[in-house]
Every structure is written in C-alpha cells, then in structure tokens.
Design an enzyme around this catalytic site. Structure first.
Site, PDB file in Angstrom:
ATOM      1  N   GLN A  98       0.828  -1.210   0.000  1.00 57.74           N
ATOM      2  CA  GLN A  98       0.000   0.000   0.000  1.00 57.74           C
ATOM      3  C   GLN A  98       0.858   1.252   0.000  1.00 57.74           C
ATOM      4  O   GLN A  98       1.645   1.488   0.906  1.00 57.74           O
ATOM      5  CB  GLN A  98      -0.913   0.026   1.225  1.00 57.74           C
ATOM      6  CG  GLN A  98      -1.844   1.240   1.234  1.00 57.74           C
ATOM      7  CD  GLN A  98      -2.671   1.345   2.492  1.00 57.74           C
ATOM      8  OE1 GLN A  98      -2.789   0.380   3.242  1.00 57.74           O
ATOM      9  NE2 GLN A  98      -3.243   2.507   2.732  1.00 57.74           N
ATOM     10  N   CYS A 104      -6.478   1.241   2.375  1.00 56.80           N
ATOM     11  CA  CYS A 104      -6.345  -0.122   2.910  1.00 56.80           C
ATOM     12  C   CYS A 104      -7.574  -0.971   2.570  1.00 56.80           C
ATOM     13  O   CYS A 104      -7.461  -2.187   2.380  1.00 56.80           O
ATOM     14  CB  CYS A 104      -6.083  -0.103   4.406  1.00 56.80           C
ATOM     15  SG  CYS A 104      -7.356   0.703   5.397  1.00 56.80           S
ATOM     16  N   HIS A 178      -8.538  -0.171   9.942  1.00 56.34           N
ATOM     17  CA  HIS A 178      -7.663  -0.827   8.970  1.00 56.34           C
ATOM     18  C   HIS A 178      -8.303  -2.135   8.506  1.00 56.34           C
ATOM     19  O   HIS A 178      -9.073  -2.756   9.236  1.00 56.34           O
ATOM     20  CB  HIS A 178      -6.296  -1.100   9.601  1.00 56.34           C
ATOM     21  CG  HIS A 178      -5.256  -1.527   8.620  1.00 56.34           C
ATOM     22  ND1 HIS A 178      -4.912  -0.774   7.525  1.00 56.34           N
ATOM     23  CD2 HIS A 178      -4.490  -2.655   8.561  1.00 56.34           C
ATOM     24  CE1 HIS A 178      -3.966  -1.408   6.843  1.00 56.34           C
ATOM     25  NE2 HIS A 178      -3.701  -2.549   7.448  1.00 56.34           N
ATOM     26  N   ASP A 194      -1.929  -7.966   3.936  1.00 57.99           N
ATOM     27  CA  ASP A 194      -2.053  -6.610   4.449  1.00 57.99           C
ATOM     28  C   ASP A 194      -0.971  -5.774   3.761  1.00 57.99           C
ATOM     29  O   ASP A 194       0.223  -6.071   3.881  1.00 57.99           O
ATOM     30  CB  ASP A 194      -1.851  -6.644   5.970  1.00 57.99           C
ATOM     31  CG  ASP A 194      -1.927  -5.278   6.630  1.00 57.99           C
ATOM     32  OD1 ASP A 194      -1.931  -4.256   5.915  1.00 57.99           O
ATOM     33  OD2 ASP A 194      -1.976  -5.232   7.878  1.00 57.99           O
TER      34      ASP A 194
END
Length: 249
Positions: A98, A104, A178, A194
């Site tokens: 990211q 996110c 998140h 992630d």
C-alpha cells in the site's frame, strides 16, 4: 493512524466504507463476476448466523481499529523478515504493497479477489483482468506503482466511496480503521494479506473441506488475530467482518 507507513505526500483516497454492497459494486465494476459478492458476517461463532452465509467463503476482510497492541505486534513480527520480493506466475499469492493513503480497504478488496478461488471469477478483458496481468510479472514496488497510477482503479474507488450509507470523510482525513484480508490459496494455505506489512503472511494449511470461515480457517486466521488483541488489550476488540462468497442474487 492506519496509514502511518504511507508518506503524507502520497496520493490519498476517500476511505472506503465497510459495507458489503459498496464493496461488491466496486469489484464488479472492475470486473469480478456477478457470481460472487461480499456478505456481512454478523457472528463468527453463532452457528445459526453462520448457517445463513453461502459457502465456500473465499476471503474474509477484517476491519478493526489500529491499536498500540497491534502496532507493537506488527513491528515485532515484521522485524526479522525481509521485504517481500516475489513476482511472476509461480507466486503463491499476489500481494500488493500500500502506497496510497486511506486505501487499505481497496488493497484488502484486491487481495480478496485476485487470490484463491475468486481469481478464477475475474472477467477476461476487464479492468481487473488487465490490472492483474500487468501486476503479476512486477516486483512489489513496481506493482504498487501500477496501482498508484491506475486511473481505472481510482475512478472505481471514487464511485464506490460516494455510495456508502454514511457521509464519507475527506481523502486527507486521519482514519484509525484498517482492513486485513484472509485468503485460502489453491494449495490450501491460509494467508494474511495486508499492504502495510513487509509481505504476505502464511498462517497455516487448511484441509480440502475448510474455507476461511470454517473452524480451522478461523482458528489459524481471524480468531488468532482477535484473541491476541483481546488478551493484550484486556478487553473486547471492536471489529467487523465481511466475507466474499457465492452471490445470493
């Protein structure tokens, strides 16, 4: 707070609402087949509520507030790891770093639909299909740059962010929520994906009968995550979960 690793000077998106309808519209606009959609998971443990969800659950998106406990664990677990450098057709999973602030949610959606069983449901010739084919040969930094510069992705995200049930915050807003995705790959491994981590995290092997919402899938994935947070924080963690699975339409 959720995007502390993303430079303040970088591009920022309006945060995506944790809303299965909004998420479904976004991924379908990009090119995911209508055979799949996102669903609210109202309970991870109540059998009667789990029974209403269509299976298999191809991916889970956990949405949670970023706590000091989480940040400490993330930094400690990532410290001995090398930055992920995978690319190409032999990658076990496609992972996106990211570099866009407040994106996110979008990264979580991409991780959910470009891996595991959902990947086979991407419409050939769609924006998502083109994006994935361009991304696969690239190393993580170049792959992140591809997302950063994608007009199709930015346009679809802007449309989706405006469709939520609540008034969307500004793109530059500081958001403490998140998104983390849990996905089962074609070989049966469960991954935590992630874009703020150093790379994809393999959490264990699932049997052919297990999906990410099964007892074992939860034990290795979302429940292990939540249990760690609850024990360290001394209380119940505020969170929500959506799953990607067969469409009810």
């Amino acid at each position: 707070m959720a995007d502390v690793d993303v430079p303040v000077s970088s591009k920022a998106f309006v945060p995506l609402e944790n809303n299965p309808e909004v998420m479904t519209n976004l991924v379908r606009q990009l090119g995911l087949s209508p055979t799949l959609q996102f669903h609210d998971v109202y309970s991870l443990t109540e059998p009667s509520l789990l029974a209403f969800l269509p299976r298999p659950a191809l991916a889970l998106l956990l949405v949670f507030p970023v706590t000091d406990t989480y940040e400490k664990f993330r930094e400690e677990e990532d410290a001995p790891r090398q930055d992920y450098a995978g690319s190409g057709q032999d990658e076990e999973v496609v992972w996106f770093k990211q570099t866009i602030r407040n994106a996110c949610g979008l990264i979580g959606l991409l991780h959910s639909v470009t891996n595991g069983g959902a990947r086979e449901q991407i419409t050939e010739g769609s924006d998502l299909d083109h994006l994935l084919k361009k991304a696969i040969p690239l190393k993580p930094n170049d792959r992140a740059d591809l997302l950063y510069k994608s007009q199709a992705l930015e346009s679809a995200h802007a449309t989706a962010a405006a469709k939520g049930d609540t008034t969307a915050p500004e793109a530059e807003a500081s958001v403490d929520l998140h998104y983390v995705a849990f996905v089962k790959d074609k070989d049966g491994d469960l991954w935590e994906l992630d874009g703020r981590r150093k790379g994809p995290l393999k959490r264990g092997r699932l049997g052919p009968e297990d999906d990410v919402l099964s007892e074992k899938g939860q034990e290795l994935g979302v429940q292990a995550f939540l249990k760690r947070e609850e024990q360290a924080g001394g209380g119940e963690l505020r969170f929500s979960v959506v799953m990607l699975g067969p469409s009810l339409e």
